[in-house]
Design a protein around this motif. Structure first.
Motif, mmCIF file in Angstrom:
data_model
loop_
_atom_site.group_PDB
_atom_site.id
_atom_site.type_symbol
_atom_site.label_atom_id
_atom_site.label_comp_id
_atom_site.label_asym_id
_atom_site.label_seq_id
_atom_site.Cartn_x
_atom_site.Cartn_y
_atom_site.Cartn_z
ATOM 1 N N ASN A 108 54.176 21.386 48.372
ATOM 2 C CA ASN A 108 52.770 20.357 48.511
ATOM 3 C C ASN A 108 52.726 19.092 48.215
ATOM 4 O OD1 ASN A 108 51.022 21.428 47.080
ATOM 5 N ND2 ASN A 108 50.684 23.403 48.129
ATOM 6 N N LYS A 109 51.945 18.639 48.178
ATOM 7 C CA LYS A 109 51.874 16.941 47.882
ATOM 8 C C LYS A 109 51.152 17.269 46.036
ATOM 9 C CE LYS A 109 51.904 14.726 52.647
ATOM 10 N NZ LYS A 109 50.564 14.423 53.120
ATOM 11 N N GLY A 110 50.696 17.817 46.559
ATOM 12 C CA GLY A 110 49.470 18.670 45.005
ATOM 13 C C GLY A 110 50.439 18.543 43.295
ATOM 14 N N SER A 111 49.474 19.033 42.514
ATOM 15 C CA SER A 111 50.129 18.992 41.527
ATOM 16 C C SER A 111 49.729 20.307 40.502
ATOM 17 C CB SER A 111 50.055 17.461 40.170
ATOM 18 O OG SER A 111 50.518 16.747 41.063
ATOM 19 N N VAL A 112 50.618 20.349 39.690
ATOM 20 C CA VAL A 112 49.703 21.918 38.701
ATOM 21 C C VAL A 112 50.209 21.545 37.516
ATOM 22 C CG1 VAL A 112 50.588 24.496 38.115
ATOM 23 C CG2 VAL A 112 51.436 23.682 41.425
ATOM 24 N N PHE A 113 48.576 21.216 36.320
ATOM 25 C CA PHE A 113 48.626 21.771 35.096
ATOM 26 C C PHE A 113 49.258 23.149 34.742
ATOM 27 C CE2 PHE A 113 45.543 18.967 36.586
ATOM 28 C CZ PHE A 113 45.919 17.335 35.442
ATOM 29 N N TYR A 114 49.218 23.234 33.685
ATOM 30 C CA TYR A 114 50.325 24.506 33.108
ATOM 31 C C TYR A 114 49.618 24.580 31.762
ATOM 32 C CZ TYR A 114 53.616 25.173 36.837
ATOM 33 O OH TYR A 114 54.377 24.914 37.836
ATOM 34 N N ASP A 115 49.410 25.195 31.562
ATOM 35 C CA ASP A 115 49.071 26.188 30.071
ATOM 36 C C ASP A 115 49.563 27.444 29.986
ATOM 37 O OD1 ASP A 115 46.829 24.090 30.220
ATOM 38 O OD2 ASP A 115 45.177 25.451 30.442
ATOM 39 N N ALA A 116 50.191 27.023 28.751
ATOM 40 C CA ALA A 116 51.142 28.298 28.091
ATOM 41 C C ALA A 116 50.651 28.713 26.950
ATOM 42 C CB ALA A 116 52.667 28.175 28.002
ATOM 43 N N TRP A 117 49.904 30.114 27.125
ATOM 44 C CA TRP A 117 49.695 30.720 26.006
ATOM 45 C C TRP A 117 50.319 31.604 25.066
ATOM 46 C CZ3 TRP A 117 44.339 30.314 24.706
ATOM 47 C CH2 TRP A 117 43.307 29.451 25.523
ATOM 48 N N LEU A 118 50.266 31.684 23.779
ATOM 49 C CA LEU A 118 51.022 33.021 23.122
ATOM 50 C C LEU A 118 50.185 33.747 22.414
ATOM 51 C CD1 LEU A 118 53.359 33.886 21.849
ATOM 52 C CD2 LEU A 118 53.356 32.296 20.131
ATOM 53 N N PHE A 119 50.465 34.835 22.638
ATOM 54 C CA PHE A 119 49.140 35.952 22.476
ATOM 55 C C PHE A 119 50.277 36.962 21.050
ATOM 56 C CE2 PHE A 119 46.314 35.272 25.274
ATOM 57 C CZ PHE A 119 45.623 35.033 25.160
ATOM 58 N N LYS A 120 49.948 37.132 20.167
ATOM 59 C CA LYS A 120 50.218 38.460 19.179
ATOM 60 C C LYS A 120 49.428 39.396 19.013
ATOM 61 C CE LYS A 120 52.205 38.512 14.906
ATOM 62 N NZ LYS A 120 52.854 38.128 13.175
ATOM 63 N N GLN A 121 50.565 40.770 19.638
ATOM 64 C CA GLN A 121 49.230 41.483 20.047
ATOM 65 C C GLN A 121 50.521 42.880 20.156
ATOM 66 O OE1 GLN A 121 46.270 41.155 21.787
ATOM 67 N NE2 GLN A 121 46.660 43.309 22.976
ATOM 68 N N GLU A 122 50.241 44.094 19.306
ATOM 69 C CA GLU A 122 51.198 44.870 19.422
ATOM 70 C C GLU A 122 50.577 45.521 20.270
ATOM 71 O OE1 GLU A 122 53.703 46.110 17.118
ATOM 72 O OE2 GLU A 122 53.381 43.749 16.812
ATOM 73 N N ILE A 123 51.845 46.206 21.525
ATOM 74 C CA ILE A 123 51.002 46.514 22.603
ATOM 75 C C ILE A 123 52.280 48.037 23.108
ATOM 76 C CG2 ILE A 123 51.348 47.184 25.486
ATOM 77 C CD1 ILE A 123 50.754 43.537 24.601
ATOM 78 N N ASP A 124 52.048 48.983 23.320
ATOM 79 C CA ASP A 124 52.657 50.459 22.576
ATOM 80 C C ASP A 124 53.361 49.879 25.219
ATOM 81 O OD1 ASP A 124 54.376 52.855 23.881
ATOM 82 O OD2 ASP A 124 52.278 54.366 23.308
ATOM 83 N N ILE A 125 54.656 49.880 25.105
ATOM 84 C CA ILE A 125 55.443 49.758 26.111
ATOM 85 C C ILE A 125 54.732 50.926 27.445
ATOM 86 C CG2 ILE A 125 57.286 50.142 26.106
ATOM 87 C CD1 ILE A 125 56.999 47.284 27.543
ATOM 88 N N SER A 126 54.643 52.010 26.755
ATOM 89 C CA SER A 126 54.323 52.978 27.873
ATOM 90 C C SER A 126 52.807 53.309 28.208
ATOM 91 C CB SER A 126 53.916 55.214 27.298
ATOM 92 O OG SER A 126 53.476 54.749 26.299
ATOM 93 N N SER A 127 52.814 52.161 27.731
ATOM 94 C CA SER A 127 50.600 52.398 27.491
ATOM 95 C C SER A 127 50.839 50.912 29.368
ATOM 96 C CB SER A 127 49.161 51.513 26.949
ATOM 97 O OG SER A 127 50.056 49.447 26.960
ATOM 98 N N ILE A 128 51.549 50.107 29.253
ATOM 99 C CA ILE A 128 51.697 49.269 30.865
ATOM 100 C C ILE A 128 51.472 49.933 31.935
ATOM 101 C CG2 ILE A 128 53.365 47.526 32.172
ATOM 102 C CD1 ILE A 128 52.693 46.847 29.250
ATOM 103 N N VAL A 129 50.323 49.592 32.571
ATOM 104 C CA VAL A 129 50.785 49.938 33.908
ATOM 105 C C VAL A 129 50.749 48.367 35.146
ATOM 106 C CG1 VAL A 129 48.724 50.410 35.816
ATOM 107 C CG2 VAL A 129 48.000 51.052 33.252
ATOM 108 N N LEU A 130 51.964 49.179 35.333
ATOM 109 C CA LEU A 130 52.066 47.673 36.881
ATOM 110 C C LEU A 130 51.570 47.778 38.164
ATOM 111 C CD1 LEU A 130 56.086 48.861 36.234
ATOM 112 C CD2 LEU A 130 54.731 46.708 34.927
ATOM 113 N N GLN A 131 51.110 45.545 38.447
ATOM 114 C CA GLN A 131 50.967 46.396 40.020
ATOM 115 C C GLN A 131 51.452 46.060 40.594
ATOM 116 O OE1 GLN A 131 48.855 42.674 40.395
ATOM 117 N NE2 GLN A 131 47.614 42.870 41.741
#
Length: 181
Positions: A108-131
């Motif tokens: 459409n005719k509007g614009s998007v402001f993007y913010d890119a975040w970077l987090f450093k964090q250990e996450i166990d892949i087996s704990s991921i809960v997908l939507q």
């Protein structure tokens, strides 16, 4: 459920007007979208695969992202989207706003402001809960793996989506983000 976005002016200030997601934006109207990059101590990024039935880039790999809903700021959106899409609770102390840019809205005719975040964090892949209506898989991938996925056309590769990718990868080789778990 209907989702509303804050309409922002050219300086990222809230105008007091709301926009209903899915309806055309007006010329000059802007809204906020965040990208959330999570990096572990091995220099790998947590990426997810979009569900096959999702609109736009179905079945493609990506970093977590989403539009800010009315009332939410950039960091709140980053934390909420990560929890909603992959079931991960990020520690705000582990993140930093890496990049901000603006781009025309794609439909459409509007614009998007993007913010890119970077987090450093250990996450166990087996704990991921997908939507399921958003994501269907996740993995840790280093820079070379992501570049190969882009070449193989399985990672969202459009320059307008991640125009900062080379800059992010270069930065991550030297970044010093707190790792408070």
């Amino acid at each position: 459920m209907v989702e509303f976005w804050d309409i922002l002016d050219e300086n990222r200030n809230k105008t007091g007007r709301l926009h209903e997601r899915g309806k055309p934006m007006q010329q000059g109207d802007c809204h906020l979208v965040v990208h959330i990059w999570v990096m572990n101590n091995k220099g790998e990024f947590l990426i997810s695969k979009r569900s096959p039935d999702v609109t736009g880039w179905a079945g493609m790999w990506q970093t977590t992202s989403g539009s800010a809903v009315a009332g939410d700021d950039s960091l709140t959106t980053a934390l909420k989207e990560t929890a909603e899409e992959i079931g991960v609770t990020l520690n705000p102390k582990n993140g930093q706003l890496f990049k901000q840019f603006e781009a025309p809205h794609t439909i459409n005719k509007g614009s998007v402001f993007y913010d890119a975040w970077l987090f450093k964090q250990e996450i166990d892949i087996s704990s991921i809960v997908l939507q399921p209506d958003e994501t269907c898989d996740s993995m840790w991938a280093d820079q070379e793996k992501i570049r190969q996925m882009i070449r193989d056309n399985v990672f969202i590769s459009e320059k307008r989506v991640y125009p900062y990718l080379d800059e992010l990868f270069a930065f991550c080789g030297n970044c010093d983000i707190p790792d408070d778990r």
